[in-house]
Design a protein around this motif. Structure first.
Motif, PDB file in Angstrom:
ATOM      1  N   ARG A  15       0.857  -1.194   0.000  1.00  0.00           N
ATOM      2  CA  ARG A  15       0.000   0.000   0.000  1.00  0.00           C
ATOM      3  C   ARG A  15       0.891   1.242   0.000  1.00  0.00           C
ATOM      4  O   ARG A  15       1.954   1.251   0.623  1.00  0.00           O
ATOM      5  N   LYS A  16       0.428   2.304  -0.636  1.00  0.00           N
ATOM      6  CA  LYS A  16       1.159   3.565  -0.645  1.00  0.00           C
ATOM      7  C   LYS A  16       0.657   4.459   0.479  1.00  0.00           C
ATOM      8  O   LYS A  16      -0.494   4.393   0.882  1.00  0.00           O
ATOM      9  N   VAL A  17       1.545   5.293   0.979  1.00  0.00           N
ATOM     10  CA  VAL A  17       1.206   6.293   1.979  1.00  0.00           C
ATOM     11  C   VAL A  17       0.625   7.490   1.232  1.00  0.00           C
ATOM     12  O   VAL A  17       1.211   7.953   0.249  1.00  0.00           O
ATOM     13  N   ASP A  18      -0.547   7.996   1.680  1.00  0.00           N
ATOM     14  CA  ASP A  18      -1.130   9.155   1.000  1.00  0.00           C
ATOM     15  C   ASP A  18      -0.502  10.454   1.495  1.00  0.00           C
ATOM     16  O   ASP A  18       0.387  10.445   2.351  1.00  0.00           O
ATOM     17  N   GLU A  19      -0.958  11.585   0.970  1.00  0.00           N
ATOM     18  CA  GLU A  19      -0.358  12.883   1.297  1.00  0.00           C
ATOM     19  C   GLU A  19      -0.497  13.266   2.765  1.00  0.00           C
ATOM     20  O   GLU A  19       0.233  14.104   3.275  1.00  0.00           O
ATOM     21  N   LEU A  20      -1.428  12.637   3.485  1.00  0.00           N
ATOM     22  CA  LEU A  20      -1.598  12.893   4.918  1.00  0.00           C
ATOM     23  C   LEU A  20      -0.896  11.853   5.795  1.00  0.00           C
ATOM     24  O   LEU A  20      -1.031  11.856   7.011  1.00  0.00           O
ATOM     25  N   GLY A  21      -0.149  10.940   5.159  1.00  0.00           N
ATOM     26  CA  GLY A  21       0.596   9.936   5.909  1.00  0.00           C
ATOM     27  C   GLY A  21      -0.223   8.709   6.263  1.00  0.00           C
ATOM     28  O   GLY A  21       0.188   7.898   7.087  1.00  0.00           O
ATOM     29  N   ARG A  22      -1.381   8.547   5.645  1.00  0.00           N
ATOM     30  CA  ARG A  22      -2.260   7.420   5.959  1.00  0.00           C
ATOM     31  C   ARG A  22      -1.964   6.215   5.075  1.00  0.00           C
ATOM     32  O   ARG A  22      -1.570   6.360   3.929  1.00  0.00           O
ATOM     33  N   VAL A  23      -2.185   5.029   5.663  1.00  0.00           N
ATOM     34  CA  VAL A  23      -2.064   3.763   4.940  1.00  0.00           C
ATOM     35  C   VAL A  23      -3.335   2.976   5.214  1.00  0.00           C
ATOM     36  O   VAL A  23      -3.778   2.877   6.361  1.00  0.00           O
ATOM     37  N   VAL A  24      -3.942   2.422   4.177  1.00  0.00           N
ATOM     38  CA  VAL A  24      -5.152   1.629   4.342  1.00  0.00           C
ATOM     39  C   VAL A  24      -4.763   0.184   4.647  1.00  0.00           C
ATOM     40  O   VAL A  24      -3.961  -0.421   3.949  1.00  0.00           O
ATOM     41  N   ILE A  25      -5.342  -0.356   5.729  1.00  0.00           N
ATOM     42  CA  ILE A  25      -5.143  -1.767   6.069  1.00  0.00           C
ATOM     43  C   ILE A  25      -6.302  -2.538   5.430  1.00  0.00           C
ATOM     44  O   ILE A  25      -7.464  -2.267   5.729  1.00  0.00           O
ATOM     45  N   PRO A  26      -6.008  -3.484   4.557  1.00  0.00           N
ATOM     46  CA  PRO A  26      -7.064  -4.206   3.843  1.00  0.00           C
ATOM     47  C   PRO A  26      -8.054  -4.885   4.795  1.00  0.00           C
ATOM     48  O   PRO A  26      -7.685  -5.360   5.867  1.00  0.00           O
ATOM     49  N   ILE A  27      -9.306  -4.946   4.376  1.00  0.00           N
ATOM     50  CA  ILE A  27     -10.382  -5.521   5.187  1.00  0.00           C
ATOM     51  C   ILE A  27     -10.079  -6.964   5.577  1.00  0.00           C
ATOM     52  O   ILE A  27     -10.395  -7.389   6.695  1.00  0.00           O
ATOM     53  N   GLU A  28      -9.439  -7.724   4.707  1.00  0.00           N
ATOM     54  CA  GLU A  28      -9.124  -9.124   5.023  1.00  0.00           C
ATOM     55  C   GLU A  28      -8.215  -9.207   6.248  1.00  0.00           C
ATOM     56  O   GLU A  28      -8.410 -10.050   7.118  1.00  0.00           O
ATOM     57  N   ARG A  58      -7.848  -6.805   8.554  1.00  0.00           N
ATOM     58  CA  ARG A  58      -8.571  -6.301   9.722  1.00  0.00           C
ATOM     59  C   ARG A  58      -9.508  -7.352  10.290  1.00  0.00           C
ATOM     60  O   ARG A  58      -9.611  -7.517  11.503  1.00  0.00           O
ATOM     61  N   ARG A  59     -10.168  -8.086   9.430  1.00  0.00           N
ATOM     62  CA  ARG A  59     -11.058  -9.163   9.913  1.00  0.00           C
ATOM     63  C   ARG A  59     -10.261 -10.258  10.596  1.00  0.00           C
ATOM     64  O   ARG A  59     -10.621 -10.728  11.667  1.00  0.00           O
ATOM     65  N   THR A  60      -9.166 -10.662   9.979  1.00  0.00           N
ATOM     66  CA  THR A  60      -8.327 -11.724  10.542  1.00  0.00           C
ATOM     67  C   THR A  60      -7.782 -11.341  11.919  1.00  0.00           C
ATOM     68  O   THR A  60      -7.728 -12.165  12.823  1.00  0.00           O
ATOM     69  N   LEU A  61      -7.412 -10.074  12.073  1.00  0.00           N
ATOM     70  CA  LEU A  61      -6.804  -9.614  13.316  1.00  0.00           C
ATOM     71  C   LEU A  61      -7.806  -9.016  14.301  1.00  0.00           C
ATOM     72  O   LEU A  61      -7.428  -8.561  15.376  1.00  0.00           O
ATOM     73  N   GLY A  62      -9.080  -9.000  13.930  1.00  0.00           N
ATOM     74  CA  GLY A  62     -10.108  -8.486  14.831  1.00  0.00           C
ATOM     75  C   GLY A  62     -10.024  -6.982  15.032  1.00  0.00           C
ATOM     76  O   GLY A  62     -10.325  -6.474  16.111  1.00  0.00           O
ATOM     77  N   ILE A  63      -9.635  -6.257  14.000  1.00  0.00           N
ATOM     78  CA  ILE A  63      -9.531  -4.800  14.082  1.00  0.00           C
ATOM     79  C   ILE A  63     -10.763  -4.202  13.422  1.00  0.00           C
ATOM     80  O   ILE A  63     -11.005  -4.405  12.230  1.00  0.00           O
ATOM     81  N   GLY A  64     -11.542  -3.464  14.211  1.00  0.00           N
ATOM     82  CA  GLY A  64     -12.752  -2.835  13.700  1.00  0.00           C
ATOM     83  C   GLY A  64     -12.577  -1.349  13.520  1.00  0.00           C
ATOM     84  O   GLY A  64     -11.552  -0.774  13.905  1.00  0.00           O
ATOM     85  N   GLU A  65     -13.599  -0.718  12.942  1.00  0.00           N
ATOM     86  CA  GLU A  65     -13.575   0.738  12.799  1.00  0.00           C
ATOM     87  C   GLU A  65     -13.456   1.376  14.174  1.00  0.00           C
ATOM     88  O   GLU A  65     -14.052   0.915  15.133  1.00  0.00           O
ATOM     89  N   LYS A  66     -12.676   2.416  14.249  1.00  0.00           N
ATOM     90  CA  LYS A  66     -12.454   3.193  15.476  1.00  0.00           C
ATOM     91  C   LYS A  66     -11.580   2.471  16.507  1.00  0.00           C
ATOM     92  O   LYS A  66     -11.337   3.013  17.579  1.00  0.00           O
ATOM     93  N   ASP A  67     -11.118   1.233  16.227  1.00  0.00           N
ATOM     94  CA  ASP A  67     -10.205   0.558  17.153  1.00  0.00           C
ATOM     95  C   ASP A  67      -8.873   1.307  17.172  1.00  0.00           C
ATOM     96  O   ASP A  67      -8.419   1.835  16.145  1.00  0.00           O
ATOM     97  N   LYS A 110      -3.024  -4.041  17.648  1.00  0.00           N
ATOM     98  CA  LYS A 110      -4.290  -3.599  18.215  1.00  0.00           C
ATOM     99  C   LYS A 110      -4.064  -3.240  19.678  1.00  0.00           C
ATOM    100  O   LYS A 110      -3.460  -3.995  20.431  1.00  0.00           O
ATOM    101  N   TYR A 111      -4.514  -2.054  20.052  1.00  0.00           N
ATOM    102  CA  TYR A 111      -4.307  -1.566  21.416  1.00  0.00           C
ATOM    103  C   TYR A 111      -5.239  -2.269  22.378  1.00  0.00           C
ATOM    104  O   TYR A 111      -6.448  -2.315  22.178  1.00  0.00           O
ATOM    105  N   GLU A 112      -4.672  -2.854  23.397  1.00  0.00           N
ATOM    106  CA  GLU A 112      -5.425  -3.488  24.474  1.00  0.00           C
ATOM    107  C   GLU A 112      -4.988  -2.817  25.761  1.00  0.00           C
ATOM    108  O   GLU A 112      -3.849  -2.987  26.194  1.00  0.00           O
ATOM    109  N   PRO A 113      -5.865  -2.001  26.374  1.00  0.00           N
ATOM    110  CA  PRO A 113      -5.465  -1.328  27.614  1.00  0.00           C
ATOM    111  C   PRO A 113      -5.084  -2.325  28.697  1.00  0.00           C
ATOM    112  O   PRO A 113      -5.710  -3.377  28.816  1.00  0.00           O
TER     113      PRO A 113
END
Length: 88
Positions: A9-22, A24-33, A48-51
């Protein structure tokens, strides 16, 4: 041991990288996590942050105190320590 996914994946102009849905599902990462960011030499590691308690690392029965997470177990130990110090 690192395992390549073959995904690039490429880094966009704001420094963001998209993590593919596959992934995120495999690792249990949801929106806003929240994700923790680590650096290992030239590697960036996302986890994934776990307090957890700042003293014991325990992630169960946490209390938020002055900006820090503390487990109820540690609170009880601190109370016992305080009581032993004041009863001398």
């Amino acid at each position: 041991m690192l395992k390549s996914t073959g995904i690039v994946r490429k880094v966009d102009e704001l420094g963001r990288v998209v993590i593919p849905i596959e992934l995120r599902r495999t690792l249990g990462i949801g929106e806003k996590d929240a994700l923790e960011i680590y650096v290992d030499g030239e590697r960036i590691i996302l986890k994934k942050y776990e307090p957890a308690c700042i003293f014991s690392g325990n992630a169960e029965e946490l209390i938020y105190f002055k900006g820090k997470m503390i487990s109820k177990e540690v609170v009880k130990e601190l109370i016992d320590l305080y009581n032993s110090m004041t009863n001398e």
